[in-house]
Design an enzyme around this catalytic site. Structure first.
Site, PDB file in Angstrom:
ATOM      1  N   SER A   9       0.794  -1.217   0.007  1.00 45.20           N
ATOM      2  CA  SER A   9       0.019  -0.072  -0.143  1.00 45.20           C
ATOM      3  C   SER A   9       0.835   1.249  -0.051  1.00 45.20           C
ATOM      4  O   SER A   9       0.655   2.237  -0.595  1.00 45.20           O
ATOM      5  CB  SER A   9      -0.961   0.084   1.282  1.00 45.20           C
ATOM      6  OG  SER A   9      -1.889  -0.918   1.239  1.00 45.20           O
ATOM      7  N   LYS A  44      -9.728  -1.647   3.096  1.00 43.40           N
ATOM      8  CA  LYS A  44      -9.780  -1.123   4.478  1.00 43.40           C
ATOM      9  C   LYS A  44      -9.840   0.548   4.119  1.00 43.40           C
ATOM     10  O   LYS A  44     -10.213   0.890   2.932  1.00 43.40           O
ATOM     11  CB  LYS A  44      -8.587  -1.580   5.077  1.00 43.40           C
ATOM     12  CG  LYS A  44      -7.409  -1.394   4.106  1.00 43.40           C
ATOM     13  CD  LYS A  44      -6.136  -2.072   4.885  1.00 43.40           C
ATOM     14  CE  LYS A  44      -4.782  -1.989   4.364  1.00 43.40           C
ATOM     15  NZ  LYS A  44      -3.752  -2.327   5.220  1.00 43.40           N
ATOM     16  N   TYR A  75      -3.279 -10.448  -5.287  1.00 39.83           N
ATOM     17  CA  TYR A  75      -2.158 -10.495  -6.240  1.00 39.83           C
ATOM     18  C   TYR A  75      -2.239 -11.111  -7.642  1.00 39.83           C
ATOM     19  O   TYR A  75      -1.498 -10.900  -8.439  1.00 39.83           O
ATOM     20  CB  TYR A  75      -0.955 -11.358  -5.414  1.00 39.83           C
ATOM     21  CG  TYR A  75      -0.660 -10.657  -3.963  1.00 39.83           C
ATOM     22  CD1 TYR A  75       0.030  -9.506  -3.900  1.00 39.83           C
ATOM     23  CD2 TYR A  75      -1.168 -11.243  -2.763  1.00 39.83           C
ATOM     24  CE1 TYR A  75       0.239  -8.675  -2.514  1.00 39.83           C
ATOM     25  CE2 TYR A  75      -1.033 -10.691  -1.553  1.00 39.83           C
ATOM     26  CZ  TYR A  75      -0.014  -9.558  -1.777  1.00 39.83           C
ATOM     27  OH  TYR A  75      -0.047  -8.780  -0.400  1.00 39.83           O
ATOM     28  N   HIS A  89       6.304 -12.044   0.737  1.00 37.33           N
ATOM     29  CA  HIS A  89       5.308 -11.544   1.833  1.00 37.33           C
ATOM     30  C   HIS A  89       5.687 -11.972   3.141  1.00 37.33           C
ATOM     31  O   HIS A  89       6.426 -12.918   3.165  1.00 37.33           O
ATOM     32  CB  HIS A  89       4.001 -12.336   1.346  1.00 37.33           C
ATOM     33  CG  HIS A  89       2.768 -11.673   1.852  1.00 37.33           C
ATOM     34  ND1 HIS A  89       2.522 -11.580   3.250  1.00 37.33           N
ATOM     35  CD2 HIS A  89       1.943 -10.924   1.100  1.00 37.33           C
ATOM     36  CE1 HIS A  89       1.316 -11.165   3.281  1.00 37.33           C
ATOM     37  NE2 HIS A  89       1.123 -10.459   1.921  1.00 37.33           N
ATOM     38  N   GLY A  90       5.279 -11.097   3.987  1.00 33.87           N
ATOM     39  CA  GLY A  90       5.390 -11.393   5.287  1.00 33.87           C
ATOM     40  C   GLY A  90       4.724 -12.605   5.873  1.00 33.87           C
ATOM     41  O   GLY A  90       3.621 -12.967   5.373  1.00 33.87           O
ATOM     42  N   ASP A  91       5.151 -13.249   6.923  1.00 32.77           N
ATOM     43  CA  ASP A  91       4.562 -14.797   7.341  1.00 32.77           C
ATOM     44  C   ASP A  91       3.161 -14.394   7.930  1.00 32.77           C
ATOM     45  O   ASP A  91       2.636 -15.284   8.508  1.00 32.77           O
ATOM     46  CB  ASP A  91       5.544 -15.754   7.973  1.00 32.77           C
ATOM     47  CG  ASP A  91       6.035 -15.080   9.126  1.00 32.77           C
ATOM     48  OD1 ASP A  91       5.532 -13.905   9.570  1.00 32.77           O
ATOM     49  OD2 ASP A  91       6.883 -15.949   9.963  1.00 32.77           O
ATOM     50  N   THR A 122       7.675  -8.469  10.604  1.00 28.79           N
ATOM     51  CA  THR A 122       8.470  -7.496  11.513  1.00 28.79           C
ATOM     52  C   THR A 122       7.280  -6.907  12.589  1.00 28.79           C
ATOM     53  O   THR A 122       6.304  -6.541  12.199  1.00 28.79           O
ATOM     54  CB  THR A 122       8.701  -6.339  10.854  1.00 28.79           C
ATOM     55  OG1 THR A 122       9.507  -6.443   9.767  1.00 28.79           O
ATOM     56  CG2 THR A 122       9.676  -5.287  11.720  1.00 28.79           C
ATOM     57  N   GLY A 124       5.672  -5.476  16.094  1.00 28.05           N
ATOM     58  CA  GLY A 124       5.578  -4.232  16.797  1.00 28.05           C
ATOM     59  C   GLY A 124       5.387  -3.209  16.153  1.00 28.05           C
ATOM     60  O   GLY A 124       5.129  -2.211  16.414  1.00 28.05           O
ATOM     61  N   ASP A 204     -39.095  17.162  13.923  1.00 29.99           N
ATOM     62  CA  ASP A 204     -38.257  17.497  12.783  1.00 29.99           C
ATOM     63  C   ASP A 204     -38.926  18.505  12.043  1.00 29.99           C
ATOM     64  O   ASP A 204     -39.436  17.928  10.702  1.00 29.99           O
ATOM     65  CB  ASP A 204     -38.195  15.980  12.354  1.00 29.99           C
ATOM     66  CG  ASP A 204     -37.001  16.128  11.070  1.00 29.99           C
ATOM     67  OD1 ASP A 204     -36.301  17.079  10.999  1.00 29.99           O
ATOM     68  OD2 ASP A 204     -37.027  15.044  10.144  1.00 29.99           O
TER      69      ASP A 204
END
Ligand code: SPV
Ligand code: MG
Length: 432
Positions: A9, A44, A75, A89-91, A122, A124, A204
């Protein structure tokens, strides 16, 4: 040299991204598939930076050889198009919502003889946590105001929920649910004349003046970041509407919707005994143009609300008015009806869409609520407003608790209908 595909992104560049680019470049040239705004919006929250801005950042990152658009959340289309030797790709996609995507990617890469490189995610730091942190800092009126137009461009439908207080707005701001096709949330807030006046114990009938409406709106503005569409009733006299437009803009409201009724304004969903009179076409066009000329930003939207069907007129009357209002400068049209079948709304949408491809159509499916968002988009809808549900939900909930306490002469029996004290104390961050 091998090509390694990396989908990104790229809205917030954090150490996790630098790490994955570094890892990818050990295996070959890094081809970044930069998700387009609509690919991200389908799953998102809209990115803070638009695609061009993100491109400028990402193509200048060390280790990135080339950047191409990734038009879909998946993808697969880009892997088929660019046939990279590997994808990295990250796991983190081993579990959770991305698991299915991972399986599809592995199957495709197996077919084409490509590799799937997975690296430890990664911990955190990730964009969702950073997004959360940024959101807690709030927004500026300027950014909030512009967001509605961006959403309209990139997301269908734009899903808007009514809020009439800070706490109801916080639900609209923060609620997210995970579905097969990604995270679902509300895109913005409807400031409804009905729920605002009802929450104040008033009818109203345009009896709550703008200054008072804005007091509650300020509470909402202070605790949210999502765009707001303001229910401007009839907009009053053109001379008054000029001030309304400027005041709303100054506060970062994205759009005002004004309706083409005249006389004492009554809520459109009221019984059929009193049919409201409609403004003449030139009269309402004049109000729209005066409003458009008064606005200072280019992004603020003035939306014309067609009350023909509410006033017992045919779809052809609404279409004739819609054409005139668009020529007078309306940035969108809202068509309203209390007909349960939805036939009149569907007919209007289809005919209007045949003539105007781009002009947003706003629907408020309170009575014809059997149709899903997808179906309404199929008719041509751009924005869907759930106009009164937060207030309608809260009143019976309060009534039940009040009754139980009266009946039992203590609150023990009502407790199960109430959130625990510990939870309410933690509901608003910073309270502890
Ligand atoms: C409102 O929410 O105040 C509206 C929409 O104007 S409706 O009540 O359906 O007329
Ligand atoms: Mg209203």
């Amino acid at each position: 040299m091998k090509t390694i595909y990396l989908g990104l992104s790229g809205d917030i560049i954090h150490p996790g991204i630098i790490n994955i680019i570094k890892e990818a470049s050990k295996h070959g040239e890094v081809l970044v598939g930069l998700l387009t705004d609509s690919a991200i919006a389908s799953h998102k929250r809209l990115p803070y930076l638009n695609w061009q801005q993100r491109l400028e950042v990402v193509e200048n990152l060390k280790g990135v050889s080339k950047v191409v658009p990734q038009e879909e959340w998946s993808y697969i289309p880009n892997l088929k198009k660019y046939k990279p030797d590997a994808i990295i790709h990250g796991d983190d996609w081993n579990t959770g919502p991305l698991k299915k995507e991972r399986e599809e990617v592995i199957a495709l890469m197996n077919e084409t003889g490509g590799k799937v490189i997975e690296i430890p995610y990664t911990k955190g730091v990730n964009s969702s946590a950073l997004n959360e942190a940024i959101r807690s800092l709030g927004t500026t009126p300027d950014i909030r105001l512009k967001t509605l137009r961006r959403l309209i461009e990139f997301k269908k439908p734009v899903r808007i929920m009514e809020a009439h207080s800070g706490v109801s707005a916080l639900i609209v701001e923060n609620l997210e649910i995970e579905k097969d096709d990604g995270l679902h949330s509300y895109d913005g807030i409807w400031s409804s004349s009905l729920t605002d006046s009802t929450s104040k114990g008033k009818p109203d009938i345009e009896a709550v003046d703008l200054t008072t409406r804005l007091q509650d709106l300020t509470n909402i503005l202070e605790c949210t970041t999502k765009p707001i569409i303001f229910d401007g009733d009839t907009g009053g006299k053109p001379e008054h509407f000029v001030f309304t437009v400027r005041t709303l803009e100054r506060n970062g409201i994205s759009a005002v919707i004004i309706e083409d009724k005249i006389g004492l304004k009554k809520n459109s969903l009221f019984g059929t005994d009193v049919l409201q009179e409609l403004a003449s076409i030139p009269e309402f066009c004049e109000k729209l143009s005066v409003g458009k000329r008064a606005q200072i930003t280019k992004d603020f939207m003035i939306i014309a609300r067609l009350e023909s069907l509410i006033a017992g007129k045919p779809v052809s009357d609404a279409l004739e008015r819609a054409r005139a209002y668009v020529s007078a400068g309306a940035d969108g049209v809202m068509i309203h009806s209390k007909e349960k079948s939805g036939d009149d709304i569907k007919e209007f949408c289809q005919e209007f869409r045949a003539e105007f491809n781009e002009i947003p159509i706003i629907l408020v499916p309170t009575t014809y609520n059997q149709f899903t968002e997808k179906e309404l988009v199929g008719w041509g809808a751009t924005i869907i407003i759930y106009a009164n549900h937060m207030l309608r939900a809260s009143y019976p909930a309060m009534m039940n608790v009040a009754k139980l306490i009266l009946e039992n002469e203590r609150s023990l029996e009502a407790d199960k209908l109430c959130m625990p004290i510990s939870q309410i104390l933690e509901l608003i961050p910073g309270g502890k």
